[in-house]
Design a protein around this motif. Sequence first.
Motif, PDB file in Angstrom:
ATOM      1  N   ARG A 103       1.203  -1.210  -0.227  1.00 53.98           N
ATOM      2  CA  ARG A 103       0.430  -0.004   0.432  1.00 53.98           C
ATOM      3  C   ARG A 103       0.361   1.478  -0.369  1.00 53.98           C
ATOM      4  N   ARG A 104       1.946   1.417   1.015  1.00 60.12           N
ATOM      5  CA  ARG A 104       2.931   2.391   1.077  1.00 60.12           C
ATOM      6  C   ARG A 104       3.814   2.779  -0.381  1.00 60.12           C
ATOM      7  N   ALA A 105       3.750   1.938  -0.969  1.00 59.75           N
ATOM      8  CA  ALA A 105       5.009   1.804  -2.388  1.00 59.75           C
ATOM      9  C   ALA A 105       3.474   2.276  -2.957  1.00 59.75           C
ATOM     10  N   ALA A 106       2.403   2.155  -3.203  1.00 60.32           N
ATOM     11  CA  ALA A 106       1.653   2.900  -4.466  1.00 60.32           C
ATOM     12  C   ALA A 106       2.118   3.866  -4.210  1.00 60.32           C
ATOM     13  N   ASP A 107       1.439   4.956  -2.850  1.00 56.98           N
ATOM     14  CA  ASP A 107       1.568   6.053  -2.159  1.00 56.98           C
ATOM     15  C   ASP A 107       2.735   6.230  -3.158  1.00 56.98           C
ATOM     16  N   VAL A 108       3.929   6.347  -2.606  1.00 60.11           N
ATOM     17  CA  VAL A 108       5.208   6.889  -3.151  1.00 60.11           C
ATOM     18  C   VAL A 108       4.951   6.762  -4.366  1.00 60.11           C
ATOM     19  N   GLU A 109       4.817   6.139  -5.432  1.00 61.99           N
ATOM     20  CA  GLU A 109       5.122   5.927  -6.599  1.00 61.99           C
ATOM     21  C   GLU A 109       4.011   6.652  -7.558  1.00 61.99           C
ATOM     22  N   LYS A 110       2.642   7.435  -6.642  1.00 65.48           N
ATOM     23  CA  LYS A 110       1.378   7.807  -6.853  1.00 65.48           C
ATOM     24  C   LYS A 110       2.018   9.831  -6.434  1.00 65.48           C
ATOM     25  N   ALA A 111       2.714   9.673  -5.134  1.00 67.38           N
ATOM     26  CA  ALA A 111       3.026  11.440  -5.301  1.00 67.38           C
ATOM     27  C   ALA A 111       5.011  11.225  -6.170  1.00 67.38           C
ATOM     28  N   ARG A 112       5.756  10.432  -6.428  1.00 69.26           N
ATOM     29  CA  ARG A 112       7.029   9.809  -6.719  1.00 69.26           C
ATOM     30  C   ARG A 112       7.292  10.358  -7.994  1.00 69.26           C
ATOM     31  N   GLY A 113       6.620   8.601  -8.646  1.00 70.66           N
ATOM     32  CA  GLY A 113       6.280   8.617  -9.997  1.00 70.66           C
ATOM     33  C   GLY A 113       7.278   7.601 -10.492  1.00 70.66           C
ATOM     34  N   LYS A 114       7.924   7.152  -8.435  1.00 70.94           N
ATOM     35  CA  LYS A 114       8.943   6.184  -8.936  1.00 70.94           C
ATOM     36  C   LYS A 114       8.122   5.315  -7.888  1.00 70.94           C
ATOM     37  N   LYS A 115       8.552   3.749  -8.147  1.00 67.95           N
ATOM     38  CA  LYS A 115       8.431   2.686  -6.953  1.00 67.95           C
ATOM     39  C   LYS A 115       9.782   2.965  -6.301  1.00 67.95           C
ATOM     40  N   PRO A 116       9.229   2.417  -4.585  1.00 64.68           N
ATOM     41  CA  PRO A 116      10.491   2.241  -3.812  1.00 64.68           C
ATOM     42  C   PRO A 116      10.790   1.408  -3.833  1.00 64.68           C
TER      43      PRO A 116
END
Length: 379
Positions: A23-36
């Motif tokens: 879930r949090r990886a999806a949040d980061v990808e949405k906010a930053r455009g790149k998956k951590p």
Amino acid sequence: SHLLMPHVNCVALADVDQSVLDRRAADVEKARGKKPKLYKDYRKLLANKDVDAVVIGSPDHWHCRMFVDALEAGKHVYVEKPCSHNPQEGELLVQAQKKYGKICQMGNQQRSAPTSQMAVQDIKDGLIGEVYYGKAWYSNKRGPIGRGKIAAVPDWLDWDLWQGVAPRRTFKDIYVHYNWHWFWHWGTGEVNNNGAHEIDVCRWALGVDYPVRVISAGGRFNYDDDWEFYDTQNVTFEFEDGKMITWEGRSCNTLPHYNRGRGSTIHGSKGSMLLDRNVYIAYDKDGKVIKEVNEKEVSATTNTVGVGGLDVYHMDNFLGAIREGKAQNSPIDEGHKSVLLCHLGNMAQETGKALKVDPNTGHVLNSKKAMNMWSRDYE
């Protein structure tokens, strides 16, 4: 909050719960455009050379070990409150920061509130005279947690890694992900979960460090369940030079003070102040308002996340200290002092004694039982 910062990349996440990671990886990808990059074991994240700084938002019993491991790996550290599960861990954090010299900040974000900073400066400038008393409070409407039942560990959770440094316990369906707060084995009770914020503000405003005497009254009054700490607690801290702080915690009863579920008042020889995350109001001796300033960005107060403008300010201060050597609003030695007060409140409650405290070290002078709570057993 760091996802809102310019010139910051969230390059990696670690969690023992795969569903949280996803879930949090999806949040980061949405906010930053790149998956951590994703890790179950935080130690593998610390081995990642792309990581310059870490944010620790684990349960309390993990904070100290993760903090020290991160410093040893060469990272700067932002650790959520409370920075320690017991007083000895707090001392270790301060020693580790001195040894490794990295920027270490605790998540007591009201230290970065412009209105609170203004209030403390006004106190120094004598606006309400000599300050001598700080009243801190927190109220919420937490429900019962019931009785835990032994259960199979869910397939999404690494229970062994979740337990970490704590001695092993059989999994029960009640602990994860929030109710661990109310068990001595992993948590530190409401005084450290929430009281730490306002007690910290009072300590800052009064300009005091360790107390000389600590008294506590309270208990688990509202429900009969497995909650081990107190849902109602009043702690009084007395300091040298005629100053004191009280904290009133009501976890299961929401009646506010001054229409606020949490906050603090500071009292002086010429007047008083009311401070919370969103406003600063100063009063004269007759209770007439002489100054009122609102925060530009509103912060949440009594939900379980508490996100708002102050988190961004506080994270920005942490990053500014790393990048440009800016003065920290909450270096770890200051954070430790406030968290230690909360630990002392729990120790006073548990021992039933008025604890006599060394104002230079925070150590308890008159209770072996209390000093037995200074540290813990580890797995």
